[in-house]
Every structure is written in structure tokens, then in C-alpha cells.
Design a protein around this motif. Sequence first.
Motif, PDB file in Angstrom:
ATOM      1  N   LEU A 137      11.427  77.110 -31.763  1.00 21.68           N
ATOM      2  CA  LEU A 137      11.059  78.122 -32.755  1.00 21.68           C
ATOM      3  C   LEU A 137      10.465  77.523 -34.022  1.00 21.68           C
ATOM      4  CD1 LEU A 137      14.058  80.622 -32.449  1.00 21.68           C
ATOM      5  CD2 LEU A 137      11.684  81.016 -31.784  1.00 21.68           C
TER       6      LEU A 137
ATOM      7  N   SER B 263       6.744  78.082 -34.207  1.00 23.69           N
ATOM      8  CA  SER B 263       6.337  79.453 -33.882  1.00 23.69           C
ATOM      9  C   SER B 263       4.989  79.841 -34.466  1.00 23.69           C
ATOM     10  CB  SER B 263       7.401  80.448 -34.368  1.00 23.69           C
ATOM     11  OG  SER B 263       8.572  80.351 -33.583  1.00 23.69           O
TER      12      SER B 263
ATOM     13  N   ASN C 182       5.943  87.818 -17.408  1.00 21.71           N
ATOM     14  CA  ASN C 182       6.937  88.346 -18.335  1.00 21.71           C
ATOM     15  C   ASN C 182       8.030  89.007 -17.505  1.00 21.71           C
ATOM     16  OD1 ASN C 182       7.782  90.913 -20.207  1.00 21.71           O
ATOM     17  ND2 ASN C 182       7.331  89.116 -21.421  1.00 21.71           N
TER      18      ASN C 182
ATOM     19  N   TYR D  43       0.415  78.723 -30.996  1.00 22.60           N
ATOM     20  CA  TYR D  43       0.426  79.426 -29.716  1.00 22.60           C
ATOM     21  C   TYR D  43       1.169  78.588 -28.677  1.00 22.60           C
ATOM     22  CZ  TYR D  43      -2.977  82.984 -31.124  1.00 22.60           C
ATOM     23  OH  TYR D  43      -3.596  84.042 -31.735  1.00 22.60           O
ATOM     24  N   PRO D  44       1.831  79.230 -27.734  1.00 21.27           N
ATOM     25  CA  PRO D  44       2.482  78.469 -26.660  1.00 21.27           C
ATOM     26  C   PRO D  44       1.451  77.899 -25.694  1.00 21.27           C
ATOM     27  CG  PRO D  44       2.633  80.820 -26.222  1.00 21.27           C
ATOM     28  CD  PRO D  44       2.020  80.693 -27.590  1.00 21.27           C
TER      29      PRO D  44
ATOM     30  N   GLY E 256       6.296  82.840 -24.207  1.00 21.18           N
ATOM     31  CA  GLY E 256       6.345  82.261 -25.541  1.00 21.18           C
ATOM     32  C   GLY E 256       6.879  80.841 -25.573  1.00 21.18           C
ATOM     33  N   LEU E 257       6.776  80.230 -26.746  1.00 18.58           N
ATOM     34  CA  LEU E 257       7.255  78.854 -26.939  1.00 18.58           C
ATOM     35  C   LEU E 257       8.734  78.716 -26.600  1.00 18.58           C
ATOM     36  CD1 LEU E 257       5.601  77.876 -30.341  1.00 18.58           C
ATOM     37  CD2 LEU E 257       5.485  76.509 -28.258  1.00 18.58           C
TER      38      LEU E 257
ATOM     39  N   CYS F 245       1.734  76.884 -19.337  1.00 19.93           N
ATOM     40  CA  CYS F 245       3.165  76.627 -19.112  1.00 19.93           C
ATOM     41  C   CYS F 245       3.336  75.275 -18.419  1.00 19.93           C
ATOM     42  CB  CYS F 245       3.806  77.739 -18.289  1.00 19.93           C
ATOM     43  SG  CYS F 245       3.573  79.399 -18.949  1.00 19.93           S
TER      44      CYS F 245
ATOM     45  N   THR G 115      10.656  80.725 -24.985  1.00 18.29           N
ATOM     46  CA  THR G 115      10.895  81.117 -23.598  1.00 18.29           C
ATOM     47  C   THR G 115      10.663  79.952 -22.652  1.00 18.29           C
ATOM     48  OG1 THR G 115      10.384  83.445 -23.954  1.00 18.29           O
ATOM     49  CG2 THR G 115       9.974  82.576 -21.769  1.00 18.29           C
ATOM     50  N   GLN G 116       9.542  79.278 -22.798  1.00 21.20           N
ATOM     51  CA  GLN G 116       9.237  78.151 -21.928  1.00 21.20           C
ATOM     52  C   GLN G 116      10.251  77.026 -22.095  1.00 21.20           C
ATOM     53  OE1 GLN G 116       5.100  76.857 -21.770  1.00 21.20           O
ATOM     54  NE2 GLN G 116       4.406  78.858 -22.521  1.00 21.20           N
TER      55      GLN G 116
ATOM     56  N   PHE H  86      -1.094  83.559 -22.876  1.00 22.43           N
ATOM     57  CA  PHE H  86       0.116  83.254 -23.647  1.00 22.43           C
ATOM     58  C   PHE H  86       1.251  84.238 -23.339  1.00 22.43           C
ATOM     59  CE2 PHE H  86      -3.678  82.389 -26.344  1.00 22.43           C
ATOM     60  CZ  PHE H  86      -3.657  81.002 -26.276  1.00 22.43           C
ATOM     61  N   ASN H  87       1.434  84.595 -22.060  1.00 24.71           N
ATOM     62  CA  ASN H  87       2.432  85.619 -21.737  1.00 24.71           C
ATOM     63  C   ASN H  87       3.862  85.089 -21.736  1.00 24.71           C
ATOM     64  OD1 ASN H  87       2.029  84.151 -19.356  1.00 24.71           O
ATOM     65  ND2 ASN H  87       2.380  85.899 -18.021  1.00 24.71           N
TER      66      ASN H  87
END
Length: 368
Positions: A60, A63, A93, A66-67, A266-267, A71, A269-270, A263-264
Motif C-alpha cells: 500500500l 498506492s 476480479n 499503477y499495479p 491492485g497492488l 501480474c 491484491t497481487q 490493472f484489474n
Amino acid sequence: MSFDAERLAQPAIRALRAYDPGHDLPTLRTRFGAVLAELGSNENPSGPSPKALAAAREALADSHRYPDPRCGRLRDVLSNHHGVSPDQLVFGNGSHELLMQLAQAFAGPDAAVMHSQYGFAVFAIAAAASGAPTICVPALPREHPSAPWGHDLDAMAAALRDDMRLVYLANPNNPTGTWFSPDALHAFLKKVPDDTLVVVDEAYGEFMQVAGHASALSLMAAHPNLVVTRTFSKAYALAGMRVGYLVAHPSVAAVLERLRESFNLGLATQAAAVAALADSVYLHLTLTRNAEERAWLAAELAERGHRTLPSLTNFLLLDTGEDAAPLERHLFDRGVIVRPMGGYGLPQTVRISVGSRAENRRLLEALP
């Protein structure tokens, strides 16, 4: 005349009914507070791996960036974990998005879709949204000895036709909890034409802790038309992070990549998914706790005269043998949230997530 966009929508969308997520849980948390037992969404009461939470918090800090759109790190670790090529993976997602995109990409008015009665609700929604002709094959009977209301793979094979483009299966299946063996799936796949994609949703696959079971991924080399979808929402307890993925032939994955939103994932999340996958010790503890608690809850319900279907998931389907609405309302009024299954055509049942021991005790105490 007032404006109404309904008339502007495509015919298939006008006929569509939105996915029902169940009760408004944020409002219910305010109403019931700490006594609320949330047993309607098949969430993992153990929560995520502490390592996954730490990785998410660290990510985070970036943030404002962009992620990674590809992936990349998650792609690499999943590729190694499943023994597949990186170009066989597509991320979504949650797996819900991917199930929808499969129909968007491959189904349509001249490309039919098949799924089983009592199968996961998104299968029918995805087919309807694409405008595809849809065949819903009757499930096995309630009295079936090993898979009551489960997929009838023989009947599904018999219902195949030339314009069939997609077949949706779930193993184990939500909401029935039923499952089929790798041998049964292999026998089914041998009957399916090469130009029909067979999608096996394994959202609950990690819970299948039973001798002789193997993921459908083990059959992928022999069947390039096989697609397997998975999620980090259930066993890995990352439902709020929304991490889904599928494994398919590289050509199938390449088609879906054209639809995937940029970018589906997020940072955070990955990062959380990578760390969760690496924490095999925590996953084992979670799966062991779920199996023990599921067996305990099923036994306690049986002692009280309640029939539940066999399950290898993190939920039980309770069959009341009559309209289950009064039971669901009785529990709701006492702060115990279960999922009524009338929308699946099973109005005599409710689906009960396997919660913590405290939540499960509150369920048992609230039963009439």
C-alpha cells in the motif's frame, strides 16, 4: 415521457436478472453487532494468512503507482505452483469476472452454452448475458447415494450438440457441495468435441481433501479445450481482495486477454495473493480446521434431526424437506445469517457456511 435506459439495452441484457449477493451485511453488522453470525457467504472465518496481510500493507505504500498490469510476480508463482506455462494464466476480479468473460468471448446467439441444474448461479447469468441458447441439464436426483442434486455428467454428455461452445461445471459445486471424480471428468471430456470449451470452476478446490482426488488441471495436457477457474476468496480467505484466475490453453488465454480490464488486480491484491500462496503451513491449518468444524457441525445438526448433504467444501446444504423460508427468517431475526436457496430452485434448503465454533454454536442455539 421519462427517460428509461431499459429500452436502450441489448435484448439479452434486458432479459437478465442481476446476481443476488444476499443480505445487506454492512447494515446487519450495525444492527446486530458482535452477536451477528455471518454464515451466508462461504467466507473463511480463519481470515487471511498474517503473511498475506503484511505483504498487502507493505504494498500500500506504493498506492500512487499503477499495479503490474501483467501480474508478473503472481503469474510466476502460480505457474510454478501448478506446473503450467505463464501464458496459460488469466487473472480476474474474482473468478466471477472470468466466468462472465468466457461467455462474452466464446458464446453468442449461434454458440450455445450448457450447465447443470443447481449449478453456480453465474453460469446461467453469463450465458444469458451473451444471448446464447442455453441448455440446463437436470441434476442427479435428491436420492442419489453419493451426489444428491449433483451434476449428471452422463446426461450432460448426451445433451451435447454441434453448436455447443461452452460447458460450465463446478467441482465441488456451489450450492449443493457435491463433487465428481477425476475419472468421471476424464470420461466426460472424451465425449466432448475439441471445439467445445469445458470450464471447470474449482472455487472450492482446495477443500477437496480426499484420497484419489486431483484437480482438473491434471487433465489439461490431454484436453486443450479444458479451462479451470480458481479463486483466492475461499481457502485463502482473500474474498475482500478479489483475486481470481483461470488456467487454459495459451490460445484461449490470449483471446481472454483482449477482454481483461487493464490493472484489474491492485497492488495490495497481487502482493497478498503471492504471500498467501507461499504460506502453505497456514493453508493446511485452515483446511484442517474447516474439515473438523464441518464434520462437527454436520453431526450436531443431525442430532437435532436436520439433514445435510455430503460436502467437501466450507459449507453445508441443509434440506428441510419443506419450505425453508420460515427457518431462514427465524434465524435472521436472531442474528444468524444463512443463505436461502430458492433462487437456485431449491426452496426447501438453506446453505450454511462453516463458521468459527462460536458462530456455529450460535446457529445451533438459534434453531427452532
